[in-house]
Design a protein around this motif. Structure first.
Motif, PDB file in Angstrom:
ATOM      1  N   PHE A 123       0.825  -1.204   0.000  1.00  0.00           N
ATOM      2  CA  PHE A 123       0.000   0.000   0.000  1.00  0.00           C
ATOM      3  C   PHE A 123       0.865   1.263   0.000  1.00  0.00           C
ATOM      4  O   PHE A 123       0.619   2.204  -0.755  1.00  0.00           O
ATOM      5  N   ASP A 124       1.882   1.283   0.833  1.00  0.00           N
ATOM      6  CA  ASP A 124       2.729   2.477   0.952  1.00  0.00           C
ATOM      7  C   ASP A 124       3.594   2.701  -0.286  1.00  0.00           C
ATOM      8  O   ASP A 124       3.861   3.855  -0.651  1.00  0.00           O
ATOM      9  N   ASP A 125       4.034   1.610  -0.921  1.00  0.00           N
ATOM     10  CA  ASP A 125       4.793   1.762  -2.179  1.00  0.00           C
ATOM     11  C   ASP A 125       3.945   2.490  -3.216  1.00  0.00           C
ATOM     12  O   ASP A 125       4.430   3.384  -3.926  1.00  0.00           O
ATOM     13  N   GLN A 126       2.674   2.094  -3.291  1.00  0.00           N
ATOM     14  CA  GLN A 126       1.792   2.709  -4.283  1.00  0.00           C
ATOM     15  C   GLN A 126       1.477   4.156  -3.921  1.00  0.00           C
ATOM     16  O   GLN A 126       1.443   5.026  -4.800  1.00  0.00           O
ATOM     17  N   LEU A 127       1.251   4.427  -2.645  1.00  0.00           N
ATOM     18  CA  LEU A 127       0.991   5.800  -2.217  1.00  0.00           C
ATOM     19  C   LEU A 127       2.137   6.722  -2.607  1.00  0.00           C
ATOM     20  O   LEU A 127       1.921   7.816  -3.141  1.00  0.00           O
ATOM     21  N   LEU A 128       3.356   6.297  -2.324  1.00  0.00           N
ATOM     22  CA  LEU A 128       4.519   7.120  -2.636  1.00  0.00           C
ATOM     23  C   LEU A 128       4.621   7.353  -4.145  1.00  0.00           C
ATOM     24  O   LEU A 128       4.859   8.487  -4.605  1.00  0.00           O
TER      25      LEU A 128
END
Length: 280
Positions: free
Chosen positions: A176-181
């Motif tokens: 999730f955080d990879d995509q957010l960034l």
């Protein structure tokens, strides 16, 4: 500005002056009241007062129909010509460029620029592969050029498709955080190139990304029971461009227009045909 005539210049008869004044009054409002057209490459503005009143069109296949009664056109930047965008812009249409940022097809003109190491499993589209969105340094130059193509053709906004690979089997351990960034970096990149950024789908991240993006494009939130998750954009007076494929407008328009969405029905091939929900 009125300039007093010099003394040696004969002043026209009063009747002729009045006639010219009347003609001027008739001509100036028709021209002066025309909205100022945003120049190519400038970011599209989305006035908050219009957030619930847009009519839109999404066409990615077949001959472009510029006569559709829509304020906003979401189009493929590769097949859409500058002449077509100029024509639409001359009639004050807002243009959104549809760009795949999380996948690449072998037939894409820039496919050879993506290193093999960043290409993963088969993507949603035929003959496509997911991209490793953690590899920003490798992806940024290519995606920036995709955005520049949009700007060069006169688009003022960009809609990011396949920006939710973390929810699929991409061949990479994306979270999730990879995509957010990645998505936030893309929004910043779009703004640096004078483009208004928007998201296509990526519903689970909309609440987190609403401050970063100017609009959202959603497919089938009614059928999938996800419409309430789009409300962070509505609450921020940002456009929600919504489409259903399998449900009649009689079944969903009352609900989605009530939410504040700009809703239409389309065929999945996304040709020129559309059926729009009436405005509230």
């Amino acid at each position: 500005m009125w300039i007093r005539p010099r003394r040696h210049v004969a002043v026209r008869p009063l009747r002729r002056v009045l006639s010219a004044g009347v003609a001027l009054l008739l001509v100036v409002p028709a021209y002066g009241c025309r909205p100022k057209l945003t120049p190519p490459g400038a970011p599209t503005a989305w006035p908050a007062a219009s957030a619930r009143t847009w009519q839109w069109q999404w066409q990615l296949s077949g001959p472009l129909d510029p006569t559709v009664e829509a304020d906003v056109f979401l189009l493929d930047p590769v097949v859409t010509t500058t002449e077509q965008t100029n024509d639409l812009r001359s009639r004050d249409r807002r243009l959104i460029c549809h760009v795949h940022v999380g996948s690449v097809r072998a037939a894409d003109p820039d496919a050879s620029r993506f290193p093999d190491i960043v290409q993963g499993s088969t993507g949603r589209r035929p003959d496509s592969r997911w991209l490793d969105v953690r590899s920003w340094d490798a992806l940024k130059p290519v995606l920036a050029d995709r955005f520049r193509l949009c700007r060069g053709k006169g688009f003022g906004a960009v809609a990011l498709a396949d920006a939710d690979g973390y929810a699929s089997r991409t061949g990479f351990p994306l979270d999730f955080d990879d995509q957010l960034l990645f998505n936030r970096r893309l929004a910043e990149l779009a703004r640096s190139l004078s483009l208004s950024p928007g998201l296509v789908n990526d519903v689970p991240q909309l609440a987190a990304l609403a401050p970063d993006f100017d609009f959202v494009v959603n497919e089938e939130c009614v059928r999938l029971g996800q419409c309430a998750k789009l409300l962070p954009f509505v609450d921020a007076d940002k456009p929600v461009f919504h489409v259903e494929y399998a449900i009649s407008t009689d079944e969903f328009c009352v609900t989605t227009v009530g939410y504040g969405f700009a809703s239409i029905r389309k065929d999945r091939r996304l040709d020129a045909w559309r059926e729009a929900c009436p405005l509230p």
